[in-house]
Write an enzyme that holds these catalytic residues in place. Structure first.
Site, PDB file in Angstrom:
ATOM      1  N   LEU A 152      37.873  34.446  58.022  1.00  0.00           N
ATOM      2  CA  LEU A 152      36.671  35.234  58.284  1.00  0.00           C
ATOM      3  C   LEU A 152      36.574  36.405  57.317  1.00  0.00           C
ATOM      4  CD1 LEU A 152      37.514  38.123  59.781  1.00  0.00           C
ATOM      5  CD2 LEU A 152      37.742  36.670  61.753  1.00  0.00           C
ATOM      6  N   GLU A 154      35.075  40.289  56.896  1.00  0.00           N
ATOM      7  CA  GLU A 154      34.535  41.409  57.656  1.00  0.00           C
ATOM      8  C   GLU A 154      33.064  41.568  57.289  1.00  0.00           C
ATOM      9  OE1 GLU A 154      36.984  44.928  57.470  1.00  0.00           O
ATOM     10  OE2 GLU A 154      38.763  43.723  57.799  1.00  0.00           O
ATOM     11  N   LYS A 223      45.982  29.997  52.275  1.00  0.00           N
ATOM     12  CA  LYS A 223      45.407  31.325  52.540  1.00  0.00           C
ATOM     13  C   LYS A 223      45.694  32.299  51.393  1.00  0.00           C
ATOM     14  CE  LYS A 223      43.564  34.826  54.461  1.00  0.00           C
ATOM     15  NZ  LYS A 223      42.128  34.988  54.617  1.00  0.00           N
ATOM     16  N   LEU A 269      30.712  36.546  41.860  1.00  0.00           N
ATOM     17  CA  LEU A 269      30.511  36.849  40.441  1.00  0.00           C
ATOM     18  C   LEU A 269      29.598  38.066  40.299  1.00  0.00           C
ATOM     19  CD1 LEU A 269      30.200  33.353  38.703  1.00  0.00           C
ATOM     20  CD2 LEU A 269      32.159  34.893  38.765  1.00  0.00           C
ATOM     21  N   GLY A 276      38.385  45.764  47.442  1.00  0.00           N
ATOM     22  CA  GLY A 276      39.269  46.622  48.244  1.00  0.00           C
ATOM     23  C   GLY A 276      39.497  45.929  49.571  1.00  0.00           C
ATOM     24  N   CYS A 279      42.706  43.074  52.815  1.00  0.00           N
ATOM     25  CA  CYS A 279      43.233  41.749  52.480  1.00  0.00           C
ATOM     26  C   CYS A 279      43.512  41.540  50.997  1.00  0.00           C
ATOM     27  CB  CYS A 279      42.281  40.676  52.983  1.00  0.00           C
ATOM     28  SG  CYS A 279      42.236  40.588  54.776  1.00  0.00           S
TER      29      CYS A 279
HETATM   30  P1  NAD Z   1      44.503  45.173  62.240  1.00  0.00           P
HETATM   31  O1  NAD Z   1      45.430  46.205  61.732  1.00  0.00           O
HETATM   32  O2  NAD Z   1      43.050  45.490  62.380  1.00  0.00           O
HETATM   33  O3  NAD Z   1      45.014  44.646  63.665  1.00  0.00           O
HETATM   34  C1  NAD Z   1      46.335  44.374  63.987  1.00  0.00           C
HETATM   35  C2  NAD Z   1      46.540  44.726  65.450  1.00  0.00           C
HETATM   36  O4  NAD Z   1      47.839  44.289  65.866  1.00  0.00           O
HETATM   37  C3  NAD Z   1      46.523  46.224  65.719  1.00  0.00           C
HETATM   38  O5  NAD Z   1      45.517  46.503  66.696  1.00  0.00           O
HETATM   39  C4  NAD Z   1      47.926  46.558  66.223  1.00  0.00           C
HETATM   40  O6  NAD Z   1      47.921  47.581  67.182  1.00  0.00           O
HETATM   41  C5  NAD Z   1      48.341  45.223  66.802  1.00  0.00           C
HETATM   42  N1  NAD Z   1      49.802  45.052  66.951  1.00  0.00           N
HETATM   43  C6  NAD Z   1      50.782  45.328  66.057  1.00  0.00           C
HETATM   44  N2  NAD Z   1      51.992  45.011  66.578  1.00  0.00           N
HETATM   45  C7  NAD Z   1      51.778  44.518  67.824  1.00  0.00           C
HETATM   46  C8  NAD Z   1      52.616  44.022  68.855  1.00  0.00           C
HETATM   47  N3  NAD Z   1      53.938  43.979  68.700  1.00  0.00           N
HETATM   48  N4  NAD Z   1      52.052  43.606  69.995  1.00  0.00           N
HETATM   49  C9  NAD Z   1      50.713  43.646  70.168  1.00  0.00           C
HETATM   50  N5  NAD Z   1      49.857  44.101  69.211  1.00  0.00           N
HETATM   51  C10 NAD Z   1      50.366  44.536  68.059  1.00  0.00           C
HETATM   52  O7  NAD Z   1      44.692  43.916  61.279  1.00  0.00           O
HETATM   53  P2  NAD Z   1      43.624  42.779  60.926  1.00  0.00           P
HETATM   54  O8  NAD Z   1      42.701  43.251  59.859  1.00  0.00           O
HETATM   55  O9  NAD Z   1      43.070  42.231  62.182  1.00  0.00           O
HETATM   56  O10 NAD Z   1      44.580  41.707  60.242  1.00  0.00           O
HETATM   57  C11 NAD Z   1      45.522  40.985  60.990  1.00  0.00           C
HETATM   58  C12 NAD Z   1      46.068  39.871  60.121  1.00  0.00           C
HETATM   59  O11 NAD Z   1      45.001  38.962  59.773  1.00  0.00           O
HETATM   60  C13 NAD Z   1      46.646  40.340  58.799  1.00  0.00           C
HETATM   61  O12 NAD Z   1      47.715  39.515  58.445  1.00  0.00           O
HETATM   62  C14 NAD Z   1      45.497  40.129  57.817  1.00  0.00           C
HETATM   63  O13 NAD Z   1      45.940  39.949  56.494  1.00  0.00           O
HETATM   64  C15 NAD Z   1      44.884  38.864  58.346  1.00  0.00           C
HETATM   65  N6  NAD Z   1      43.467  38.678  58.026  1.00  0.00           N
HETATM   66  C16 NAD Z   1      42.635  39.736  58.046  1.00  0.00           C
HETATM   67  C17 NAD Z   1      41.291  39.540  57.762  1.00  0.00           C
HETATM   68  C18 NAD Z   1      40.336  40.706  57.759  1.00  0.00           C
HETATM   69  O14 NAD Z   1      39.232  40.543  57.244  1.00  0.00           O
HETATM   70  N7  NAD Z   1      40.705  41.853  58.305  1.00  0.00           N
HETATM   71  C19 NAD Z   1      40.804  38.262  57.462  1.00  0.00           C
HETATM   72  C20 NAD Z   1      41.691  37.199  57.491  1.00  0.00           C
HETATM   73  C21 NAD Z   1      43.032  37.414  57.778  1.00  0.00           C
END
Ligand code: NAD
Length: 467
Positions: A152, A154, A223, A269, A276, A279
């Site tokens: 996904l 953002e 990924k 492109l 930024g 990710c």
């Molecule tokens: P985020 O920081 O917004 O959310 C992570 C959440 O995990 C936080 O709310 C944190 O409090 C919680 N957390 C941490 N340790 C925990 C635990 N032990 N128990 C319960 N909760 C816990 O991160 P995100 O942007 O949602 O990204 C999460 C993952 O998904 C990352 O690996 C990221 O690379 C990947 N990802 C992100 C996106 C994006 O657009 N943000 C897209 C694809 C993949």
């Protein structure tokens, strides 16, 4: 199916809400009590189209929030791990949150469970999760670990989740593969989209996604390689934009010419001040570290990062060239989020540029449609925050566009010209045609295109001349 999602950030909250939307009973967990309290009271924490509506639809029925990983594990057949995987100091992914969740799952699981790694992780993480589970009391056969990376974006996270291009599932056993197919069935067979209450598909969405079943290592690599490739496309076009500036070509024309080749495609492109977010920067660094760990050099990724960083410096040089000196200058900034459609400011080029301008003595008034609350946390009172574009522009000596919000692409240019002290725009996202800016009488500096400089007598706007 009863599903739990551990980590309710950008990915976890969207995934949990969308799993409820396609018919599952979902327990969404976070160890941040404050977050869960807000979610439990009906707040959404993040700015995403359609999210609030779906949260209201399913909260207290198919979607429940909790701080207890233990309860979630006991009650669910599939447990999705969506915690953060930030960069460690050497660029590698810090997997300590993933490990900690895996241990907790192992300690309280009863009966067969599918542990789904949805966070972005290096190849072989699923093996490590498996080991952690066994070290903490589970036996092989009592559980499976599956890699199911999330793609996904953002800003369009909900529709990306509900109408994905592809769903990638890296599973080692048939049993786990069946559970995953069952979870995604309403998306794979198109039955979700046919429901009258379904979130409408975005333009150009596939009628059904490609469902790609792979080994876990391939899923994990898909990924990292996808994000690295997208970052590469952005850095590539930015490097081409720099050549355009040197030779007098126009990056808009060049991008169109390149992108109309069906082997290349037009997406990603668009030249600008670089990528930024939470990710691309971290995933490019992590992929580089993974390659190195396995004895493969991948210097191309260093170049991708370097071009991206230089892009901000080049933009700052443009600001300086346009304004002569910076100390004491009052600047209007449009956009603080790392991209349009989100309130996320993590690794935002806009924030970095604002910080540099402040260091050089500029006074900044900023406006962002969604990210100002988060920006206050890092910029505090060093910046004045305005309620709209035109208030931000009032009396400023130049306007900087730093985020590609669609709201910024259709501004009333005459009103803007009246508000600004001088008609100078530096557009870090190439949101306007040169001809429109020329007609509106702006000095307009963008990326990879010729600068527009009206004669100096026009630099003062009508109000100043009248004065
Ligand atoms: P985020 O920081 O917004 O959310 C992570 C959440 O995990 C936080 O709310 C944190 O409090 C919680 N957390 C941490 N340790 C925990 C635990 N032990 N128990 C319960 N909760 C816990 O991160 P995100 O942007 O949602 O990204 C999460 C993952 O998904 C990352 O690996 C990221 O690379 C990947 N990802 C992100 C996106 C994006 O657009 N943000 C897209 C694809 C993949």
């Amino acid at each position: 199916m009863r599903i739990s999602v551990i980590g309710s950030g950008y990915v976890g909250l969207v995934a949990a809400t969308c799993f409820a939307e396609i018919g599952h009973d979902v327990l969404c967990v976070d160890n941040d009590r404050e977050k869960i309290a807000i979610l439990d009271q009906g707040g959404s924490l993040i700015h995403e189209d359609c999210l609030q509506e779906l949260l209201s639809r399913h909260h207290h029925s198919r979607l429940v929030f909790s701080t207890s990983v233990e309860d979630a594990v006991r009650e669910s057949q599939a447990i999705f791990i969506t915690v953060g995987t930030p960069s460690a100091s050497n660029g590698a992914a810090d997997l300590s949150y993933v490990e900690s969740v895996a241990r907790t799952i192992a300690k309280c699981a009863e009966g067969y469970k599918v542990v789904v790694e949805k966070s972005t992780v290096p190849v072989y993480t699923s093996e490590w999760i498996e080991r952690a589970m066994i070290q903490n009391g589970r036996h092989a056969g009592e559980f499976d670990v599956v890699s199911n990376p999330e793609f996904l974006r953002e800003g369009t996270a909900v529709t990306d989740f509900l109408y994905p291009d592809r769903i990638v599932v890296g599973a080692k056993t048939k049993r786990a593969a069946c559970v995953m197919r069952e979870i995604y069935a309403p998306l794979i067979d198109g039955s979700y989209a046919e429901q009258s209450s379904a979130v409408p598909p975005p333009e150009g969405a596939r009628s059904v996604p490609l469902y790609l079943q792979t080994c876990p290592q391939s899923a994990e690599l898909i990924k990292h390689a996808s994000n690295a490739f997208l970052a590469l496309k952005i850095s590539f076009i930015n490097a081409v934009a720099n050549i355009c500036e040197s030779v007098g070509a126009d990056i808009a024309e060049v991008s169109e010419g390149i992108g109309s080749d069906s082997r290349i495609g037009p997406d990603f492109l668009r030249s600008g001040i670089g990528y930024g977010g939470s990710c691309f920067p971290k995933d490019v660094a992590a992929f580089r570290a993974v390659a190195q760990d396995f004895g493969c050099e991948f210097p191309l990724l260093d170049e991708v990062r370097k071009i991206n960083e230089e892009q901000r410096q080049r933009f700052l040089s443009k600001v300086k060239a346009a304004l002569w000196t910076l100390k004491g200058k009052r600047l209007a900034v449009l956009g603080l989020a790392f991209k349009g459609g989100t309130d996320d400011i993590r690794e935002s080029p806009a924030i970095e540029i604002v910080k540099s301008l402040l260091e050089q003595g500029c006074k900044v008034t900023a406006f962002d449609p969604a990210a100002m609350d988060r920006a206050v946390e890092v910029l505090a009172d060093s910046v004045t925050f305005a309620n709209d574009v035109y208030t931000a522009a009032e009396g400023a000596e130049a306007l900087l566009i730093l985020t590609d919000w669609k709201e910024f692409a259709n501004l009333d240019l005459q009103r803007l010209r009246k508000a600004l002290k001088y008609p100078i725009i530096l557009d870090g996202r190439n949101l306007y045609k040169l001809s429109d800016m020329e007609k509106a009488g702006f000095n307009y500096y963008s990326i990879g295109r010729r600068p527009l400089e009206v004669s100096h007598s026009f630099l003062r706007n009508s109000r100043v001349i009248a004065g």
